[in-house]
Scaffold this motif. Structure first.
Motif, PDB file in Angstrom:
ATOM      1  N   SER A 115      -7.117   1.677   0.934  1.00  0.00           N
ATOM      2  CA  SER A 115      -7.138   0.958   2.194  1.00  0.00           C
ATOM      3  C   SER A 115      -8.531   1.161   2.778  1.00  0.00           C
ATOM      4  O   SER A 115      -8.945   2.299   3.006  1.00  0.00           O
ATOM      5  N   GLN A 116      -9.247   0.085   2.998  1.00  0.00           N
ATOM      6  CA  GLN A 116     -10.613   0.195   3.511  1.00  0.00           C
ATOM      7  C   GLN A 116     -10.658   0.808   4.902  1.00  0.00           C
ATOM      8  O   GLN A 116     -11.557   1.564   5.225  1.00  0.00           O
ATOM      9  N   ASN A 117      -9.661   0.485   5.757  1.00  0.00           N
ATOM     10  CA  ASN A 117      -9.691   0.920   7.151  1.00  0.00           C
ATOM     11  C   ASN A 117      -8.627   1.943   7.525  1.00  0.00           C
ATOM     12  O   ASN A 117      -8.550   2.345   8.684  1.00  0.00           O
ATOM     13  N   ASN A 118      -7.743   2.311   6.596  1.00  0.00           N
ATOM     14  CA  ASN A 118      -6.647   3.230   6.905  1.00  0.00           C
ATOM     15  C   ASN A 118      -5.711   2.654   7.970  1.00  0.00           C
ATOM     16  O   ASN A 118      -5.243   3.342   8.854  1.00  0.00           O
ATOM     17  N   GLY A 119      -5.454   1.362   7.892  1.00  0.00           N
ATOM     18  CA  GLY A 119      -4.566   0.669   8.834  1.00  0.00           C
ATOM     19  C   GLY A 119      -5.139  -0.686   9.192  1.00  0.00           C
ATOM     20  O   GLY A 119      -6.238  -1.037   8.757  1.00  0.00           O
ATOM     21  N   LEU A 120      -4.403  -1.447   9.988  1.00  0.00           N
ATOM     22  CA  LEU A 120      -4.904  -2.731  10.490  1.00  0.00           C
ATOM     23  C   LEU A 120      -5.683  -2.454  11.770  1.00  0.00           C
ATOM     24  O   LEU A 120      -5.128  -1.968  12.750  1.00  0.00           O
TER      25      LEU A 120
ATOM     26  N   ALA B  49       4.988   0.863 -14.347  1.00  0.00           N
ATOM     27  CA  ALA B  49       5.265   1.677 -15.541  1.00  0.00           C
ATOM     28  C   ALA B  49       6.291   2.774 -15.228  1.00  0.00           C
ATOM     29  O   ALA B  49       6.107   3.930 -15.588  1.00  0.00           O
ATOM     30  N   SER B  50       7.363   2.408 -14.533  1.00  0.00           N
ATOM     31  CA  SER B  50       8.453   3.318 -14.157  1.00  0.00           C
ATOM     32  C   SER B  50       7.998   4.465 -13.258  1.00  0.00           C
ATOM     33  O   SER B  50       8.632   5.516 -13.201  1.00  0.00           O
ATOM     34  N   GLN B  51       6.895   4.284 -12.543  1.00  0.00           N
ATOM     35  CA  GLN B  51       6.394   5.294 -11.623  1.00  0.00           C
ATOM     36  C   GLN B  51       6.113   4.664 -10.260  1.00  0.00           C
ATOM     37  O   GLN B  51       5.990   3.452 -10.152  1.00  0.00           O
ATOM     38  N   THR B  52       5.986   5.500  -9.237  1.00  0.00           N
ATOM     39  CA  THR B  52       5.769   5.029  -7.874  1.00  0.00           C
ATOM     40  C   THR B  52       4.537   5.701  -7.275  1.00  0.00           C
ATOM     41  O   THR B  52       4.352   6.907  -7.412  1.00  0.00           O
ATOM     42  N   LEU B  53       3.721   4.902  -6.604  1.00  0.00           N
ATOM     43  CA  LEU B  53       2.558   5.391  -5.869  1.00  0.00           C
ATOM     44  C   LEU B  53       2.693   4.911  -4.430  1.00  0.00           C
ATOM     45  O   LEU B  53       2.849   3.713  -4.189  1.00  0.00           O
ATOM     46  N   ALA B  54       2.676   5.830  -3.476  1.00  0.00           N
ATOM     47  CA  ALA B  54       2.831   5.476  -2.059  1.00  0.00           C
ATOM     48  C   ALA B  54       1.551   5.798  -1.295  1.00  0.00           C
ATOM     49  O   ALA B  54       0.919   6.826  -1.537  1.00  0.00           O
ATOM     50  N   LEU B  55       1.195   4.904  -0.393  1.00  0.00           N
ATOM     51  CA  LEU B  55       0.048   5.107   0.488  1.00  0.00           C
ATOM     52  C   LEU B  55       0.503   4.814   1.908  1.00  0.00           C
ATOM     53  O   LEU B  55       1.062   3.750   2.180  1.00  0.00           O
ATOM     54  N   PHE B  56       0.269   5.773   2.812  1.00  0.00           N
ATOM     55  CA  PHE B  56       0.553   5.543   4.219  1.00  0.00           C
ATOM     56  C   PHE B  56      -0.773   5.443   4.943  1.00  0.00           C
ATOM     57  O   PHE B  56      -1.508   6.426   5.060  1.00  0.00           O
ATOM     58  N   ALA B  57      -1.120   4.247   5.382  1.00  0.00           N
ATOM     59  CA  ALA B  57      -2.333   4.017   6.166  1.00  0.00           C
ATOM     60  C   ALA B  57      -1.939   4.282   7.614  1.00  0.00           C
ATOM     61  O   ALA B  57      -1.366   3.424   8.283  1.00  0.00           O
ATOM     62  N   ASP B  58      -2.231   5.494   8.119  1.00  0.00           N
ATOM     63  CA  ASP B  58      -1.692   5.944   9.404  1.00  0.00           C
ATOM     64  C   ASP B  58      -2.457   5.441  10.636  1.00  0.00           C
ATOM     65  O   ASP B  58      -2.015   5.632  11.763  1.00  0.00           O
TER      66      ASP B  58
END
Length: 194
Positions: free
Chosen positions: A96-101, A128-137
């Motif tokens: 995420s370029q800005n870490n949020g909108l 590929a049966s895996q999960t990647l999560a990103l929280f742009a706070d």
């Protein structure tokens, strides 16, 4: 010159006939190399979608970011799919370029007391049966990233789920937002690894 052409034809005709009658089989090795590359197709909407207009090239515009009554964030969610293939163990990266909108095009200054000037969101990638999560706070305007190592080749659909919660702001829950246009750039990369 004509006699040379006729002579050449006469010499070539017996060769295929000899090759067809020969029963000798000679094995030979063939080798090749596939480079360790990954490809990621164009984004397309799939599944559930709420409060998004649809994909416009590589942009995903939100229909109504602000609730007209509360002046805070309206909920939004979308499922975006990409055809993908990696012919090598690889790394999935989301940035995420800005870490949020954050407000775009307007002067960045301190938001007035009680107002939010950025919107947090969650991005979840399934691959590929895996999960990647990103929280742009949206607490600080900076780049935010997540990575996932996939130790094998993979092909199929990479799925991105985006979620903006109702009332989500960088000030407090249900705070009104400062007027303006808000945006972020989310970059997804598949990188071959050795």
């Amino acid at each position: 010159m004509r006699s040379l052409s006729i002579l050449a034809i006469a010499v070539l005709l017996p060769l295929p006939a000899v090759a067809q009658t020969s029963s000798e089989v000679r094995p030979f090795d063939v080798t090749g190399q596939v480079p360790g590359t990954c490809t990621l197709g164009a984004p397309r909407l799939g599944g559930a979608q709420a409060n998004f207009r649809g994909i416009n090239g590589n942009s995903l515009p939100i229909d109504q970011l602000v609730d007209g009554t509360t002046l805070s964030t309206r909920p939004a969610s979308a499922e975006i799919s990409f055809d993908a293939v990696c012919a090598f163990p690889h790394l999935l990266r989301v940035e995420s370029q800005n870490n949020g909108l954050w407000r775009t095009g307007e002067r960045s200054g301190v938001a007035p007391e009680g107002f939010g000037d950025a919107v947090p969101y969650r991005a979840t990638l399934l691959w590929a049966s895996q999960t990647l999560a990103l929280f742009a706070d949206a607490r600080l305007r900076r780049m935010s990233e997540g990575t996932l190592y996939v130790g094998a080749t993979a092909t199929g659909t990479l799925q991105l789920n985006l979620v903006i919660d109702a009332g989500a702001t960088n000030h407090r829950a249900n705070a009104p937002l400062v007027a303006g246009t808000y945006g972020d750039t989310l970059r997804i990369t598949l990188e071959p690894q050795q």
